[in-house]
Design an enzyme around this catalytic site. Sequence first.
Site, PDB file in Angstrom:
ATOM      1  N   LEU A 263      83.249  20.404  97.006  1.00 29.64           N
ATOM      2  CA  LEU A 263      82.748  20.255  95.649  1.00 29.64           C
ATOM      3  C   LEU A 263      82.982  21.485  94.797  1.00 29.64           C
ATOM      4  O   LEU A 263      82.684  21.492  93.610  1.00 29.64           O
ATOM      5  CB  LEU A 263      81.242  19.977  95.695  1.00 29.64           C
ATOM      6  CG  LEU A 263      80.857  18.514  95.876  1.00 29.64           C
ATOM      7  CD1 LEU A 263      79.353  18.381  95.972  1.00 29.64           C
ATOM      8  CD2 LEU A 263      81.386  17.670  94.712  1.00 29.64           C
ATOM      9  N   ARG A 264      83.496  22.554  95.410  1.00 26.32           N
ATOM     10  CA  ARG A 264      83.594  23.798  94.679  1.00 26.32           C
ATOM     11  C   ARG A 264      84.496  23.658  93.446  1.00 26.32           C
ATOM     12  O   ARG A 264      84.219  24.221  92.393  1.00 26.32           O
ATOM     13  CB  ARG A 264      84.101  24.910  95.598  1.00 26.32           C
ATOM     14  CG  ARG A 264      83.717  26.266  95.090  1.00 26.32           C
ATOM     15  CD  ARG A 264      84.017  27.350  96.098  1.00 26.32           C
ATOM     16  NE  ARG A 264      84.495  28.528  95.397  1.00 26.32           N
ATOM     17  CZ  ARG A 264      83.702  29.363  94.732  1.00 26.32           C
ATOM     18  NH1 ARG A 264      82.414  29.160  94.703  1.00 26.32           N
ATOM     19  NH2 ARG A 264      84.208  30.394  94.096  1.00 26.32           N
ATOM     20  N   ALA A 265      85.560  22.885  93.588  1.00 29.97           N
ATOM     21  CA  ALA A 265      86.472  22.700  92.462  1.00 29.97           C
ATOM     22  C   ALA A 265      85.744  22.054  91.282  1.00 29.97           C
ATOM     23  O   ALA A 265      85.892  22.484  90.132  1.00 29.97           O
ATOM     24  CB  ALA A 265      87.662  21.848  92.884  1.00 29.97           C
TER      25      ALA A 265
END
Length: 685
Positions: A263-265
């Site tokens: 989910l970092r993107a």
Amino acid sequence: MDDMRLALILNAISPAIGGVLVRGEKGTAKSTAVRALTAVLPPVDVVTGCRFSCPPRQPDPDCPDGPHPTGAAWQPRPARLVELPVGATEDRLTGSLDIGRALTEGVTSFQPGLLAAAHRGVLYVDEVNLLHDHLVDLLLDAAALGTNYVERDGVSVRHQARFLLVGTMNPEEGELRPQLLDRFGLTVEAAAPRDPASRAEVVRRRIAFDASPAAFTARFAAEEAALAAAIAVAQERLPAVVLDDAALERIASVCAAFDVDGLRADIVIARTAAAHAAWRGAATVGREDIRAASRLALPHRRRRNPFDAPGLDEDQLDGALGDPDEEPDPPSGGGPGPGNAEDSRDAGGTGDTADSAGSGADDGGRDAASDGGDDEPRQAPLGRPGRESVVPSGATFRARRLEVPGKGQGGAGHRSRAATDAGRSVGARPPQPASGPRDVHLTATLTASAPHQRRRGRTGPGLLIERADLREHRREGRESNLVLFLVDASGSMAARRRMEAVKGAVLSLLLDAYQRRDKVGLICFRGAAAELLLPPTSSVDAAARRLEAMPAGGRTPLAAGLAEAHATLRRERFRDPLRRPLLVVVTDGRHTAGAEPGSVAARLRRDGIAAVVVDCESGPVRLGLAAGLAQALGAQYLSLASLSASDTPGSGSHSSGRPAGGLSAEVLVESVHGWRAGQAMRKVA
Ligand SMILES: [Zn+2]
């Protein structure tokens, strides 16, 4: 505005984005742009006299210079640019604890390092891909927690360390570990300006500066001030920028279209898009903000085929973003040409194949399942075109460790023995007078103090320790090296079966070098001359590709090959003096063109170049020439067959229980491209 400038400004507006990685060749003015950014960052207020830059309103409760009373004096100072040199020591980065003073005087004494200096400013790492591994780990920990924590022998110190991480790298010199890559919020490709207008502007500025430096500086000071003011306005506006559900869905569909992990993107794109909206004065995050953010946040996070160009397919991005007033189109419907959908699907498919070998190490479950579903025939058509025109490499194996004799001082790695400050403890010694005791060996110190207790008047529990008792660790670790391959590609070697075996062996050694964090280089000799196919680099991927494409045939200019190796190693000694080289000569020892190899071999030996000769001679009649070459070089002599680790049962960590030759070159070439090549190999084995 160019990407690099935009990325830096967005980070200045919202440091939570997480920094910028600037990729590009040398001479693209990367450092200049980073320095210019610092000049426009708003100043920070700090408690007077605090070496850890505590803000006066909310001082760090753990501050080693604290606690600061409320109402302590403070002053503004300019935001700092702190540069982390690639060769910095651990103490320089994290700061150093004086254990000696803790033991003998009973006080905690901490000398702040670069992480403390960079707090609330910019930490700049030029050539971040060359940073030592243990520094990378420390940097990642600090960046993730916003805190620097130093502990030695039970004495600990912590302080806040939040900084904008800016790195530059030249991808030709090796890639970054994925954990570090992911830590950078944004990446940009820096290239020297190629369009005539930009080039003319650079020249015009240079002329203006030469004509009147004072006027030039004044003009740009005004520009700088205007930019700083605009950044400050955007910072104030940022908290009020609205990121609605439609925008979040659009971000999610872009991330899905580019097949990014985790989910970092999504989070980075959301933050960057909000900063972009604040920058252009908008109240709500719109399509153009998400587009700009995706271009900066996605290139290093999407799964991609190793042969894809860096950067992002902008048509695919526009397809994923959809029109401003419509639902996002499925990829097959979007894009100006019918070819686009085909391309993107193709790229995705290839990426999957490469990744199913690679990412298994990250999370076993999902990828193990997809591995099971992958069968060889389905992978085959996705191979690179033109492979049939070269001799493919044969089976690979776990290579035995070839090492440089003696003890070096090179960067951390896993090949040759080295005296380092980061290896395992192999004993104690009195402190070196130059440095003072940094790395206190507790047991040895206590033991040294014990015989003097009565004389020192000890009465109760607890030892009386004096400075003279202090001992420090003597450490030994492993260093990485430069492994330079010199491969005979002449006609005598060109028999198909033999060349397959040679390429397989060199590929095995290359993968081994990747796992040991070595630099590698590749020279081949055939026909009339030797050719440096790959100058020393950390990119094993590049080496594997050049090797695969290496043609064979012609006469055997062995002396030219050795001379090229000698010249390459001399150049490299200037660039990287502490990295010890290992020359691996893969040959049958014949020479049929050019000078006698004797004198150049003697020169290599005189210069103390550690070498290994791998004898490739086969067949019923053998001349044994390679053994003679090994003698002339003072080199270790090995047969091709004995390179496998399974030949040497003593090599502990290497025995995999899998027979040699169990891994196909296909799998290796697929996996060697990935960041996770090492893990992939371990998993396969
Ligand atoms: Zn403080």
